[in-house]
Scaffold this motif. Structure first.
Motif, PDB file in Angstrom:
ATOM      1  N   SER A  73      -1.128 -25.570  -5.020  1.00 58.72           N
ATOM      2  CA  SER A  73       0.093 -24.752  -5.078  1.00 58.72           C
ATOM      3  C   SER A  73       1.321 -25.588  -5.437  1.00 58.72           C
ATOM      4  CB  SER A  73       0.319 -24.036  -3.739  1.00 58.72           C
ATOM      5  OG  SER A  73       0.380 -24.974  -2.676  1.00 58.72           O
ATOM      6  N   TYR A  74       1.334 -26.850  -5.078  1.00 56.36           N
ATOM      7  CA  TYR A  74       2.483 -27.695  -5.428  1.00 56.36           C
ATOM      8  C   TYR A  74       2.488 -27.983  -6.932  1.00 56.36           C
ATOM      9  CZ  TYR A  74       3.101 -28.698  -0.398  1.00 56.36           C
ATOM     10  OH  TYR A  74       3.294 -28.617   0.945  1.00 56.36           O
ATOM     11  N   ALA A  75       1.321 -28.253  -7.479  1.00 56.38           N
ATOM     12  CA  ALA A  75       1.239 -28.481  -8.926  1.00 56.38           C
ATOM     13  C   ALA A  75       1.675 -27.221  -9.677  1.00 56.38           C
ATOM     14  CB  ALA A  75      -0.180 -28.882  -9.324  1.00 56.38           C
ATOM     15  N   ASP A  76       1.268 -26.062  -9.154  1.00 59.27           N
ATOM     16  CA  ASP A  76       1.687 -24.804  -9.779  1.00 59.27           C
ATOM     17  C   ASP A  76       3.204 -24.655  -9.718  1.00 59.27           C
ATOM     18  OD1 ASP A  76      -0.928 -24.156 -10.307  1.00 59.27           O
ATOM     19  OD2 ASP A  76      -1.074 -22.559  -8.810  1.00 59.27           O
ATOM     20  N   ALA A  77       3.785 -24.952  -8.565  1.00 56.56           N
ATOM     21  CA  ALA A  77       5.223 -24.741  -8.373  1.00 56.56           C
ATOM     22  C   ALA A  77       6.040 -25.668  -9.272  1.00 56.56           C
ATOM     23  CB  ALA A  77       5.597 -24.954  -6.909  1.00 56.56           C
ATOM     24  N   PHE A  78       5.606 -26.910  -9.380  1.00 58.48           N
ATOM     25  CA  PHE A  78       6.335 -27.876 -10.210  1.00 58.48           C
ATOM     26  C   PHE A  78       5.921 -27.774 -11.683  1.00 58.48           C
ATOM     27  CE2 PHE A  78       7.013 -29.733  -6.042  1.00 58.48           C
ATOM     28  CZ  PHE A  78       8.283 -30.269  -6.119  1.00 58.48           C
ATOM     29  N   GLY A  79       4.841 -27.044 -11.940  1.00 59.27           N
ATOM     30  CA  GLY A  79       4.374 -26.906 -13.316  1.00 59.27           C
ATOM     31  C   GLY A  79       3.773 -28.178 -13.873  1.00 59.27           C
ATOM     32  N   ALA A  80       3.307 -29.060 -12.995  1.00 57.51           N
ATOM     33  CA  ALA A  80       2.739 -30.333 -13.459  1.00 57.51           C
ATOM     34  C   ALA A  80       1.894 -30.936 -12.340  1.00 57.51           C
ATOM     35  CB  ALA A  80       3.845 -31.316 -13.832  1.00 57.51           C
ATOM     36  N   SER A  81       0.922 -31.741 -12.731  1.00 61.23           N
ATOM     37  CA  SER A  81       0.119 -32.403 -11.707  1.00 61.23           C
ATOM     38  C   SER A  81       0.619 -33.829 -11.452  1.00 61.23           C
ATOM     39  CB  SER A  81      -1.354 -32.424 -12.108  1.00 61.23           C
ATOM     40  OG  SER A  81      -1.498 -33.055 -13.354  1.00 61.23           O
ATOM     41  N   GLY A 113      12.651 -36.167  -0.889  1.00 56.30           N
ATOM     42  CA  GLY A 113      14.001 -35.695  -1.200  1.00 56.30           C
ATOM     43  C   GLY A 113      14.203 -35.538  -2.706  1.00 56.30           C
ATOM     44  N   ALA A 114      13.704 -36.493  -3.465  1.00 56.99           N
ATOM     45  CA  ALA A 114      13.848 -36.430  -4.925  1.00 56.99           C
ATOM     46  C   ALA A 114      13.050 -35.262  -5.497  1.00 56.99           C
ATOM     47  CB  ALA A 114      13.376 -37.749  -5.544  1.00 56.99           C
ATOM     48  N   LEU A 115      11.863 -35.040  -4.955  1.00 56.37           N
ATOM     49  CA  LEU A 115      11.037 -33.910  -5.412  1.00 56.37           C
ATOM     50  C   LEU A 115      11.739 -32.592  -5.129  1.00 56.37           C
ATOM     51  CD1 LEU A 115       7.447 -34.877  -4.202  1.00 56.37           C
ATOM     52  CD2 LEU A 115       8.162 -34.549  -6.583  1.00 56.37           C
ATOM     53  N   ARG A 116      12.361 -32.520  -3.963  1.00 61.03           N
ATOM     54  CA  ARG A 116      12.981 -31.267  -3.543  1.00 61.03           C
ATOM     55  C   ARG A 116      14.085 -30.824  -4.500  1.00 61.03           C
ATOM     56  NH1 ARG A 116      11.710 -29.766   1.519  1.00 61.03           N
ATOM     57  NH2 ARG A 116      11.631 -31.807   2.494  1.00 61.03           N
ATOM     58  N   SER A 117      14.704 -31.800  -5.170  1.00 59.28           N
ATOM     59  CA  SER A 117      15.813 -31.461  -6.078  1.00 59.28           C
ATOM     60  C   SER A 117      15.323 -31.030  -7.454  1.00 59.28           C
ATOM     61  CB  SER A 117      16.747 -32.663  -6.202  1.00 59.28           C
ATOM     62  OG  SER A 117      16.081 -33.696  -6.900  1.00 59.28           O
ATOM     63  N   LEU A 118      14.023 -31.163  -7.690  1.00 64.41           N
ATOM     64  CA  LEU A 118      13.472 -30.753  -8.989  1.00 64.41           C
ATOM     65  C   LEU A 118      13.196 -29.256  -9.002  1.00 64.41           C
ATOM     66  CD1 LEU A 118      10.843 -33.600  -9.687  1.00 64.41           C
ATOM     67  CD2 LEU A 118      13.176 -33.380 -10.608  1.00 64.41           C
ATOM     68  N   GLY A 161      10.983 -27.419  -6.405  1.00 64.72           N
ATOM     69  CA  GLY A 161      10.991 -28.237  -5.187  1.00 64.72           C
ATOM     70  C   GLY A 161      11.101 -27.442  -3.908  1.00 64.72           C
ATOM     71  N   ASP A 162      11.528 -26.185  -4.036  1.00 61.88           N
ATOM     72  CA  ASP A 162      11.649 -25.400  -2.801  1.00 61.88           C
ATOM     73  C   ASP A 162      10.290 -24.953  -2.257  1.00 61.88           C
ATOM     74  OD1 ASP A 162      11.137 -23.689  -4.819  1.00 61.88           O
ATOM     75  OD2 ASP A 162      12.776 -22.291  -4.414  1.00 61.88           O
ATOM     76  N   VAL A 163       9.201 -25.280  -2.962  1.00 63.33           N
ATOM     77  CA  VAL A 163       7.872 -24.993  -2.418  1.00 63.33           C
ATOM     78  C   VAL A 163       7.551 -25.921  -1.232  1.00 63.33           C
ATOM     79  CG1 VAL A 163       6.533 -26.628  -3.826  1.00 63.33           C
ATOM     80  CG2 VAL A 163       5.471 -24.490  -3.081  1.00 63.33           C
ATOM     81  N   ALA A 168       8.478 -31.045   6.163  1.00 64.30           N
ATOM     82  CA  ALA A 168       7.860 -32.383   6.194  1.00 64.30           C
ATOM     83  C   ALA A 168       6.483 -32.330   5.558  1.00 64.30           C
ATOM     84  CB  ALA A 168       7.770 -32.891   7.631  1.00 64.30           C
ATOM     85  N   PRO A 169       6.450 -32.343   4.231  1.00 65.00           N
ATOM     86  CA  PRO A 169       5.139 -32.255   3.577  1.00 65.00           C
ATOM     87  C   PRO A 169       4.300 -33.500   3.871  1.00 65.00           C
ATOM     88  CG  PRO A 169       6.840 -32.791   1.991  1.00 65.00           C
ATOM     89  CD  PRO A 169       7.541 -32.504   3.277  1.00 65.00           C
ATOM     90  N   LEU A 170       2.989 -33.309   3.835  1.00 65.01           N
ATOM     91  CA  LEU A 170       2.083 -34.454   3.963  1.00 65.01           C
ATOM     92  C   LEU A 170       2.173 -35.317   2.712  1.00 65.01           C
ATOM     93  CD1 LEU A 170      -1.131 -32.726   5.344  1.00 65.01           C
ATOM     94  CD2 LEU A 170       0.351 -34.347   6.556  1.00 65.01           C
TER      95      LEU A 170
END
Lengths: 81, 147, 147, 81
Positions: free
Chosen positions: D11-19, D36-41, D44-46, D50-52
């Protein structure tokens, strides 16, 4: 007195030298009477103080009455699995 | 579904798995008892299982029925073999399937524990030296058998 | 012995049973996870399993090694499949053998619980209506997937 | 700043549109900086609070340092079995 057939298995059958024995018990009789009669037969010392007894293919507990025509079995410690 | 049997034929574990698994089950468990080479420190070459067959069949069925009351939708197949078994031969197979794993796992355990306590089956171990003895689990060691 | 694998091939449960059973084992357990037809009230036609394969393989092996420390003499084989699975297909198989039943049964349970908590594998359910959704066990229902 | 590659799945790859995505983080950086950097992309709201995060194929806990050359992955809720 009444004659009852008793089924024996495994180590009990070995000890009594038979897979079926006939015992003479009072009429009416209980499971305890059957066990007592078995204990007086050759091999009867194999029996523990309170052996498991099944009547009509169900385990009994306590002073259950038994009569001719029922399937009476004395069950050695089971070891299936 | 519930199916139980005392059998003198080799147990086909894969068939039991197939039998209990359905479109609605998500977890299938299998328990196999097999003949092992050492018991109580003695080298075993085989085990002779005998049963009070009529009662063993009924008691095994009663155990499976009691187990089935604990969860909805259980699928249970149990076979216990009698006769002379060699090393690695399967003496008992318990297959249980359920939508979810906890009921399947707990039912498998329930059945093997009840079976060992209640089903009138006995085993006489055969040893390398030719001796044979009945196994008495209540004393945790084998008791002397008649010759 | 311990063998674990992430595989894209069909799982041969009978082969795993054979692999863990030895002359010294008296109890063999098998746990199978299979694809079932309904989840969360929706009709499922299949599940697409994907993994962070390198880590999943390592984490699965770590779990089996942790499990093996709990009892001496365990024999463990675990496979988890990835790819698109149909109804009744086996997604995971856990085979455990031991001289005695309690270690075998408890180890099987230990491994499936740890696997579900830790191994980085995901599943996307495919529904009768053509929709697909990632399963999120932490929310106890499926979360919306990107189209 | 440092460029780090991050692996995404399911689901994260789907949300960001990339693996795989590349994020810019301070040097030295921690797992929290990566998240934090991922969240701003976009997408990132997926991410939960505190993601693993796994580093070199092991789960991390707490303020772990990360650097280029490590295999960094953000792990959606697992659903094996």
């Amino acid at each position: 007195m009444n004659q009852l057939q008793v089924l024996l298995f495994a180590s009990y059958a070995d000890a009594f030298g038979a897979s079926t024995v006939t015992v003479a018990v009072p009429d009416p009789a209980t499971v305890a009477d059957v066990v007592g009669a078995l204990r007086s037969l050759p091999g009867g010392d194999v029996l523990p103080e309170a052996p498991l007894v099944a009547v009509d293919r169900r385990y009994t507990r306590g002073p259950v009455a038994v009569h001719a025509g029922q399937e009476i079995a004395v069950i050695p410690p089971v070891a299936g699995g | 579904m519930i199916r139980t049997a005392i059998t003198d034929q080799a147990i086909n574990a894969a068939a039991l798995l197939e039998e209990v698994t359905s479109d609605a089950t998500g977890a299938t468990t299998l328990f196999l008892g097999t003949v092992r080479d050492v018991n109580d420190g003695r080298a075993v070459t085989g085990i002779e299982y005998s049963a009070y067959t009529a009662m063993a069949a009924e008691e095994l069925q009663r155990i499976a029925e009691e187990a089935s009351l604990r969860f909805d939708g259980l699928r249970i197949a149990v076979e216990h073999r009698v006769g002379t078994l060699a090393l690695r031969d399967v003496s008992v197979a318990i297959a249980v399937a359920h939508a979810r794993r906890a009921p399947a796992l707990e039912t498998s355990r329930f059945i093997i524990e009840a079976l060992k306590q209640r089903v009138p089956i006995w085993k006489r171990e055969q040893y390398v030296d030719g001796d044979r003895q009945w196994v008495d689990p209540t004393t945790q060691h084998v008791s002397a058998a008649a010759p």
